[in-house]
Design a protein around this motif. Structure first.
Motif, PDB file in Angstrom:
ATOM      1  N   CYS A 141       0.853  -1.187   0.000  1.00  0.00           N
ATOM      2  CA  CYS A 141       0.000   0.000   0.000  1.00  0.00           C
ATOM      3  C   CYS A 141       0.890   1.238   0.000  1.00  0.00           C
ATOM      4  CB  CYS A 141      -0.910   0.002   1.222  1.00  0.00           C
ATOM      5  SG  CYS A 141      -1.853   1.522   1.412  1.00  0.00           S
ATOM      6  N   THR A 143      -0.026   4.320   0.336  1.00  0.00           N
ATOM      7  CA  THR A 143      -0.464   5.362   1.277  1.00  0.00           C
ATOM      8  C   THR A 143       0.248   5.210   2.626  1.00  0.00           C
ATOM      9  OG1 THR A 143      -2.617   5.339   0.204  1.00  0.00           O
ATOM     10  CG2 THR A 143      -2.487   6.422   2.357  1.00  0.00           C
ATOM     11  N   CYS A 144       0.342   3.952   3.139  1.00  0.00           N
ATOM     12  CA  CYS A 144       0.934   3.754   4.467  1.00  0.00           C
ATOM     13  C   CYS A 144       2.251   2.988   4.387  1.00  0.00           C
ATOM     14  CB  CYS A 144      -0.044   2.991   5.361  1.00  0.00           C
ATOM     15  SG  CYS A 144      -0.401   1.325   4.769  1.00  0.00           S
ATOM     16  N   CYS A 198      -5.389   2.643   7.877  1.00  0.00           N
ATOM     17  CA  CYS A 198      -5.170   3.334   6.599  1.00  0.00           C
ATOM     18  C   CYS A 198      -6.421   3.176   5.732  1.00  0.00           C
ATOM     19  CB  CYS A 198      -3.961   2.717   5.909  1.00  0.00           C
ATOM     20  SG  CYS A 198      -3.801   3.119   4.174  1.00  0.00           S
ATOM     21  N   GLU A 200      -6.788   3.357   2.653  1.00  0.00           N
ATOM     22  CA  GLU A 200      -6.514   2.706   1.361  1.00  0.00           C
ATOM     23  C   GLU A 200      -6.556   1.184   1.484  1.00  0.00           C
ATOM     24  OE1 GLU A 200      -6.032   4.714  -1.300  1.00  0.00           O
ATOM     25  OE2 GLU A 200      -6.014   2.936  -2.590  1.00  0.00           O
ATOM     26  N   CYS A 201      -5.936   0.634   2.551  1.00  0.00           N
ATOM     27  CA  CYS A 201      -5.761  -0.817   2.663  1.00  0.00           C
ATOM     28  C   CYS A 201      -6.497  -1.389   3.864  1.00  0.00           C
ATOM     29  CB  CYS A 201      -4.280  -1.151   2.763  1.00  0.00           C
ATOM     30  SG  CYS A 201      -3.499  -0.502   4.251  1.00  0.00           S
TER      31      CYS A 201
END
Ligand SMILES: [Zn+2]
Ligand SMILES: [Zn+2]
Length: 375
Positions: A141, A143-144, A198, A200-201
């Motif tokens: 991911c 994002t994180c 997160c 996103e995930c």
């Protein structure tokens, strides 16, 4: 004779459960293949592990106490690994995962390998090719970057287990208090929780994504072979290291050539006259047009070898051969003129069926017929 499993652990038959545990732990620490590379130690390690299992698994222990051998599965059996010896991982977890390295386990775990098939034409497996594959897989991911936490937030210590990753419970039994510990249900044993996952995930540290991978297929691969792409499998939970991707080759059947390892085979059909007189054929091979010399008098079933026109050898140099199997076609539907010519040829070669032969057959048949008619 049943193995003395107490003896294997260096214990008297009166040894208690905790003595068995202690003895095994001491021996396993010295003999475990991770610390002792000596092959003899490995064998001994398997022996003591088996003894430990025989004496601690209730079902197996019952057999031992009755004078039997829980690993003896009959005559001819008895190899190590038979008889349900599946508990090694659990035992090792109990000692080295749980007891020896006490504490929370990592949130990050390695990703799994993946296997995808590809279909290739014969010329692609023979000469090699480069293919772009689209795979759906778990990727880190972005994002994180695997942490699983929403931007600007951090993982927190698990309140249930205070970060230890396991919780203990006390039970009262005949023998007094029994303390048992199990994986913390709140954090799954990691000792940490993610208060704000997160977006996103959802905290997994990885997302499913479609990506394109370029595979180099080496010349000479065969149907069923697997090409390994290291680190191209899926990313593990918590952004763990990715597994490998295996690409399995499936070779499509070719209309002309069949493959047998490094050799190719094909079939050509010749008119009887060409086979008798000899000729030169133009044969389309995988490498292009080749002249195929048909020697005069070529027989049906003969094989012409075109050297080094097969598939390359994968782990050596050179190529296999192309084997051309010749079939001679007998002419059919002769017109009057052709039949006359063939009869003349047959007569010239002395191959015509002699009158006397035909008469002899006729004679035989008439005699049989006569017999049936009662004459
Ligand atoms: Zn994420
Ligand atoms: Zn916890």
């Amino acid at each position: 004779m049943a193995t003395d499993y107490f003896g294997v652990l260096g214990l008297p038959r009166t040894a208690s459960d905790s003595e068995i545990k202690r003895a095994y732990r001491r021996l396993a620490r010295d003999l475990h293949p991770d610390v002792n590379p000596d092959p003899e130690a490995k064998e001994r390690f398997q022996e003591v592990t088996r003894a430990y299992e025989a004496l601690t698994d209730p079902e197996k222990r019952r057999i031992v106490d009755l004078g039997g051998d829980p690993f003896d599965t009959g005559p001819g059996a008895g190899g190590f690994g038979t008889g349900g010896f599946g508990g090694l991982g659990d035992i090792m977890d109990a000692f080295f995962g749980g007891a020896a390295t006490r504490g929370p386990r990592s949130r990050t775990r390695a990703g799994r390998d993946a296997l995808i098939p590809i279909e290739l034409e014969l010329d692609e497996t023979v000469f090699g090719t480069t293919k772009d594959l689209t795979v759906d897989t778990a990727v880190l991911c972005s994002t994180c970057t695997g942490a699983g936490t929403a931007p600007g937030t951090h993982a927190a210590t698990c309140a249930t287990c205070s970060g230890r990753g396991e919780v203990q419970s006390v039970q009262r039994g005949f023998l007094g208090q029994v303390v048992s510990s199990r994986t913390c249900p709140s954090c799954g044993g990691t000792g940490q929780v993610i208060p704000e996952p997160c977006p996103e995930c959802a905290g997994d540290g990885r997302i499913r994504a479609r990506r394109t991978i370029t595979v180099k297929v080496p010349a000479g691969v065969e149907d069923g072979m697997r090409i390994r792409l290291t680190g191209q499998g899926e990313v593990g939970p918590g952004g763990g290291p990715p597994g490998d991707l295996y690409v399995e080759v499936h070779e499509r059947p070719h209309p002309v050539f069949t493959r047998d390892g490094e050799d190719l085979h094909c079939r050509v059909t010749l008119p009887m006259t060409s086979a008798a007189l000899g000729t030169t054929l133009s044969l389309k091979t995988l490498d292009g047009e080749e002249d195929l010399d048909i020697r005069p008098g070529t027989q049906s079933g003969s094989v012409i070898t075109l050297r080094a026109h097969g598939a390359p050898r994968l782990r050596a140099t050179g190529r296999g051969n192309l084997l051309v199997h010749v079939e001679v076609a007998t002419p059919t539907r002769l017109d009057a003129e052709q039949e006359k010519l063939l009869r003349e040829l047959a007569a010239l070669r002395g191959e015509d069926l002699p009158e006397s032969h035909r008469e002899a057959q006729g004679g035989l048949f008439s005699r049989v017929r006569d017999a049936f008619n009662g004459r």
